[in-house]
Write a protein that holds these residues in place. Structure first.
Motif, mmCIF file in Angstrom:
data_model
loop_
_atom_site.group_PDB
_atom_site.id
_atom_site.type_symbol
_atom_site.label_atom_id
_atom_site.label_comp_id
_atom_site.label_asym_id
_atom_site.label_seq_id
_atom_site.Cartn_x
_atom_site.Cartn_y
_atom_site.Cartn_z
ATOM 1 N N ASN A 1 -2.665 4.657 5.976
ATOM 2 C CA ASN A 1 -3.155 4.593 4.761
ATOM 3 C C ASN A 1 -3.875 5.484 3.889
ATOM 4 O O ASN A 1 -4.227 5.487 2.941
ATOM 5 C CB ASN A 1 -3.347 3.073 4.326
ATOM 6 N N SER B 1 -2.804 6.763 0.759
ATOM 7 C CA SER B 1 -3.204 6.188 -0.346
ATOM 8 C C SER B 1 -4.436 7.104 -0.989
ATOM 9 O O SER B 1 -4.505 7.256 -2.200
ATOM 10 C CB SER B 1 -3.621 4.900 -0.217
ATOM 11 N N TYR C 1 0.752 -1.316 0.075
ATOM 12 C CA TYR C 1 -0.023 -0.075 -0.163
ATOM 13 C C TYR C 1 0.946 1.347 0.119
ATOM 14 O O TYR C 1 0.559 2.236 -0.776
ATOM 15 C CB TYR C 1 -0.743 -0.030 1.286
ATOM 16 N N ARG C 2 1.911 1.290 1.028
ATOM 17 C CA ARG C 2 2.727 2.466 1.008
ATOM 18 C C ARG C 2 3.564 2.424 -0.278
ATOM 19 O O ARG C 2 3.609 3.835 -0.553
ATOM 20 C CB ARG C 2 3.847 2.021 2.256
#
Length: 426
Positions: free
Chosen positions: A108, A111, A54-55
């Motif tokens: 997150n 994102s 995700y990162r």
């Protein structure tokens, strides 16, 4: 993603200390937020121990977006509520604060920021975002609604400037308030969507209905017109730096509320003001806090280790030197605005009363600051505020208004002294 060193020129610093500063210095403060936000994002990306995929996708998307459209990227990344999220998440990662929200969900949000940047600049991307508050907030754009459970990870696809979230059940656009074209106009987001719009002394309001939105717009444009017409330098500052207003929930029907979050430069929360003049004063008041917070990001003014407490004429609790400085600066700006309205027949009586009271409050506040734990830069800043007060003092006001103001502040000080006697003896 890069950052740079920022500092104020001596002229910019002096102008801001005098209560104004102008559009140029305020734009410099706003621009400094980009470096601050990027540094916080770098820390989050480095310290985040969750799903690296995700990162990595988020960082890669942000890097491509910045390269493709650096100006639009800078505008998005200086969004005040991105600052609030980044600072709050950094504190969580450092163990300074706790939350019921899973840490990975806060981390997150990077994102969602990346998806918004990709959409704004026209970069395609495939990301994973988390549900928060019944949807996925995309800074500067709006909220994708979903029926998925809270904190569920969902795929987000960005194609040709459009974001699609897995299982999306609707879309709520981030709405704006628009001032008149006078003095260049003012356009600000009215954020009743953002997942990170909280943190004030009242909870954020839920989504406003259309009728309430019109009431906000009508009062806002009338309040902005007062500022643009009678205080054009202040209007320029607001145009250069104010980005977002967050409607707050009405907890009772008898008091207006407003507050500025230290980490959200260019934003503040408020209940809808009753009149255009009240809206104008609130804009001036809260943006003074943003300006001073922006200065403090670049140049410390007070000794943060000092435990000294002071009398603030607008509060009943003892205030640390930093809190007193914020209050004096905000009320100085209010006084300067009312001084501009002294010659306006519609407001002359109220302006005289308000200016008399604010002058006396600032005078007492400055006395506390001048014996407070100020750094050399803070002493120079306070001297600039003192000079601005002396300018306000040249305006002759009715003796009765002056007398009432002096009596009110003396009475408040006596009540404050009695209430806090035990605390002050410690």
């Amino acid at each position: 993603m890069t950052t740079r060193w920022h500092q104020l020129t001596s002229a910019q610093f002096a102008g801001l200390a005098g209560g104004y500063g102008g559009a140029g210095p305020v734009a410099a403060l706003a621009h400094a937020q980009l470096s601050k936000h990027l540094l916080l994002i770098k820390f989050i990306a480095t310290a985040w121990s969750g799903d690296r995929a995700y990162r990595d996708r988020a960082v890669e998307t942000l890097t491509r977006a910045q390269a493709a459209g650096p100006e639009r990227f800078a505008h998005l990344l200086t969004d005040p509520l991105i600052g609030a999220w980044a600072a709050g998440t950094t504190r969580r990662l450092r163990g300074a604060v706790r939350s019921e929200v899973p840490l990975g969900v806060d981390c997150n949000h990077l994102s969602a920021v990346a998806a918004a940047a990709a959409a704004a600049i026209g970069v395609d991307a495939d990301l994973v975002v988390h549900v928060s508050g019944g949807g996925v907030t995309l800074p500067g754009l709006g909220r994708a609604l979903t029926t998925a459970p809270e904190h569920t990870p969902l795929a987000a696809t960005v194609r040709r400037g459009r974001v699609t979230v897995q299982g999306q059940a609707g879309w709520q656009t981030l709405r704006t308030l628009t001032g008149s074209a006078e003095r260049g106009g003012l356009r600000v987001a009215l954020d009743d969507l953002g997942a990170y719009r909280g943190g004030h002394h009242a909870p954020p309001a839920d989504r406003l209905d259309d009728a309430e939105l019109r009431r906000w717009q009508d009062t806002f444009v009338a309040g902005w017109t007062l500022i643009a017409r009678y205080d054009p330098v202040r209007a320029g500052e607001l145009t250069a730096g104010l980005r977002t207003l967050v409607p707050l929930a009405i907890l009772d029907g008898h008091s207006a509320r407003s507050a500025t979050i230290r980490d959200a430069f260019g934003a503040f929360g408020l209940t809808r003001p009753a009149t255009p003049a009240d809206f104008a004063v609130m804009l001036v008041h809260e943006f003074q806090h943003s300006k001073l917070s922006g200065v403090l990001d670049i140049q410390p003014l007070t000794d943060a280790t000092s435990a000294d407490l002071h009398f603030a004429p607008w509060r009943t609790d003892p205030r640390p030197v930093g809190g007193l400085l914020q209050g004096v600066y905000a009320f100085l700006g209010i006084g300067q605005f009312w001084e501009r309205l002294l010659g306006v027949p519609e407001f002359a009586g109220r302006a005289a009363d308000e200016l008399a009271l604010v002058r006396e409050q600032v005078r007492w506040g400055l006395r506390g600051l001048e014996v407070g734990a100020l750094l050399p830069a803070g002493a120079r800043f306070t001297a600039g505020m003192r000079a601005a007060l002396e300018t306000l003092d040249t305006r002759r006001l009715p003796d009765r208004a002056v007398g009432r103001a002096e009596q009110a502040v003396r009475g408040n000080h006596e009540a404050w002294r009695l209430r806090n006697a035990e605390t002050l003896r410690r």
